[in-house]
Design an enzyme around this catalytic site. Structure first.
Site, PDB file in Angstrom:
ATOM      1  N   ASP A   1       0.814  -1.222   0.000  1.00 50.01           N
ATOM      2  CA  ASP A   1       0.000   0.000   0.000  1.00 50.01           C
ATOM      3  C   ASP A   1       0.848   1.274   0.000  1.00 50.01           C
ATOM      4  O   ASP A   1       0.434   2.309   0.510  1.00 50.01           O
ATOM      5  CB  ASP A   1      -0.955   0.026   1.212  1.00 50.01           C
ATOM      6  CG  ASP A   1      -1.913  -1.156   1.188  1.00 50.01           C
ATOM      7  OD1 ASP A   1      -2.322  -1.552   0.070  1.00 50.01           O
ATOM      8  OD2 ASP A   1      -2.219  -1.688   2.266  1.00 50.01           O
ATOM      9  N   ARG A   2       2.040   1.183  -0.534  1.00 49.07           N
ATOM     10  CA  ARG A   2       2.977   2.318  -0.623  1.00 49.07           C
ATOM     11  C   ARG A   2       3.373   2.881   0.751  1.00 49.07           C
ATOM     12  O   ARG A   2       3.816   4.020   0.872  1.00 49.07           O
ATOM     13  CB  ARG A   2       2.392   3.434  -1.499  1.00 49.07           C
ATOM     14  CG  ARG A   2       2.113   2.958  -2.908  1.00 49.07           C
ATOM     15  CD  ARG A   2       2.391   4.011  -3.948  1.00 49.07           C
ATOM     16  NE  ARG A   2       2.635   3.433  -5.258  1.00 49.07           N
ATOM     17  CZ  ARG A   2       1.689   2.881  -6.028  1.00 49.07           C
ATOM     18  NH1 ARG A   2       0.441   2.817  -5.625  1.00 49.07           N
ATOM     19  NH2 ARG A   2       2.001   2.391  -7.204  1.00 49.07           N
ATOM     20  N   LEU A   3       3.228   2.063   1.784  1.00 45.50           N
ATOM     21  CA  LEU A   3       3.653   2.506   3.117  1.00 45.50           C
ATOM     22  C   LEU A   3       5.104   2.073   3.320  1.00 45.50           C
ATOM     23  O   LEU A   3       5.436   1.304   4.228  1.00 45.50           O
ATOM     24  CB  LEU A   3       2.727   1.910   4.196  1.00 45.50           C
ATOM     25  CG  LEU A   3       1.279   2.390   4.088  1.00 45.50           C
ATOM     26  CD1 LEU A   3       0.397   1.699   5.114  1.00 45.50           C
ATOM     27  CD2 LEU A   3       1.209   3.914   4.273  1.00 45.50           C
ATOM     28  N   HIS A   4       5.934   2.578   2.418  1.00 47.73           N
ATOM     29  CA  HIS A   4       7.330   2.134   2.398  1.00 47.73           C
ATOM     30  C   HIS A   4       8.070   2.592   3.650  1.00 47.73           C
ATOM     31  O   HIS A   4       7.726   3.600   4.257  1.00 47.73           O
ATOM     32  CB  HIS A   4       8.026   2.693   1.151  1.00 47.73           C
ATOM     33  CG  HIS A   4       7.226   2.500  -0.091  1.00 47.73           C
ATOM     34  ND1 HIS A   4       6.866   1.256  -0.546  1.00 47.73           N
ATOM     35  CD2 HIS A   4       6.681   3.399  -0.949  1.00 47.73           C
ATOM     36  CE1 HIS A   4       6.156   1.386  -1.650  1.00 47.73           C
ATOM     37  NE2 HIS A   4       6.018   2.680  -1.913  1.00 47.73           N
TER      38      HIS A   4
END
Ligand SMILES: Cc1cc2nc3c(=O)[nH]c(=O)nc-3n(C[C@H](O)[C@H](O)[C@H](O)COP(=O)(O)O)c2cc1C
Length: 193
Positions: A171-174
């Site tokens: 979820d692009r929560l890098h």
């Protein structure tokens, strides 16, 4: 993982990528800027790293080397697709010693050494035949003597003042970890993705 040894962390990530990347893990983009601050970026191959910094080799008359003479600061970025890791390095740049450059040059295959002699990297080439002729001339010149390092070719070391590790997450929560040099050590903070 919070710690204060970004070079050790780079070493682990590099080894992890080297196991799985189909291409050499040392491939990275090098950004330089000229005296007016205009940026330029291209790929190079990392040929060494340790606590002193990150080393690559090139022609001293190339555009990147001219940028670095005028503005001795650079940035590198690595992306290892197989491990989902990006590493950004920023710092000041100095030439490696002649001894270090000689030792690395001697480890290259003969074809690469002759090409280094023949190429006026980044200068205009009128016709590929001109380059072929120069390579043939170098083959002759170094038939009976060792093809030592040309005086116009060598290495640069980026002494990092910042290193950022980015790890791919759902979820692009890098995950982002920024290490900054301060005093005689490193501090580390997390960044929003
Ligand atoms: C994967 C890859 C690795 C490269 N490695 C180097 C390198 O280590 N040194 C180098 O001078 N050029 C290397 N090159 C060529 C550079 O990208 C660039 O074309 C050349 O150095 C001239 O750049 P400049 O005109 O900005 O100086 C590499 C290119 C690729 C695609």
């Amino acid at each position: 993982m919070k710690e204060n040894d970004p070079i050790g962390r780079f070493e682990r990530e590099y080894a992890r990528a080297a196991e799985s990347e189909p291409f050499e893990g040392g491939r990275c983009a090098l950004a330089t800027a000229d005296a007016q601050g205009r940026p330029s970026v291209r790929f190079v191959l990392l040929k060494g790293f340790d606590a002193r910094g990150f080393v690559f080799y090139t022609n001293f008359d190339s555009r990147k080397a001219r940028d670095l003479e005028d503005n001795p600061h650079a940035a590198l970025v690595f992306h290892w697709h197989t491990t989902g890791v990006q590493v950004r390095v920023r710092g000041s740049v100095t030439r490696v010693s002649d001894e270090e450059a000689d030792a690395y040059f001697a480890s290259r295959d003969l074809g690469s050494r002759l090409s280094a002699w023949a190429s006026k990297q980044s200068a205009e080439l009128d016709d590929p035949k001109t380059l072929e002729a120069k390579v043939a001339k170098m083959k002759k010149r170094f038939e009976d003597v060792p093809a030592v390092r040309p005086p116009f070719w060598g290495g640069f070391r980026i002494t990092p003042d910042a290193i950022e590790f980015w790890e791919n997450r759902d979820d692009r929560l890098h995950d982002r970890w920024l290490y900054r040099r301060g005093g005689d050590g490193w501090s580390c903070v997390r960044l929003y993705p």
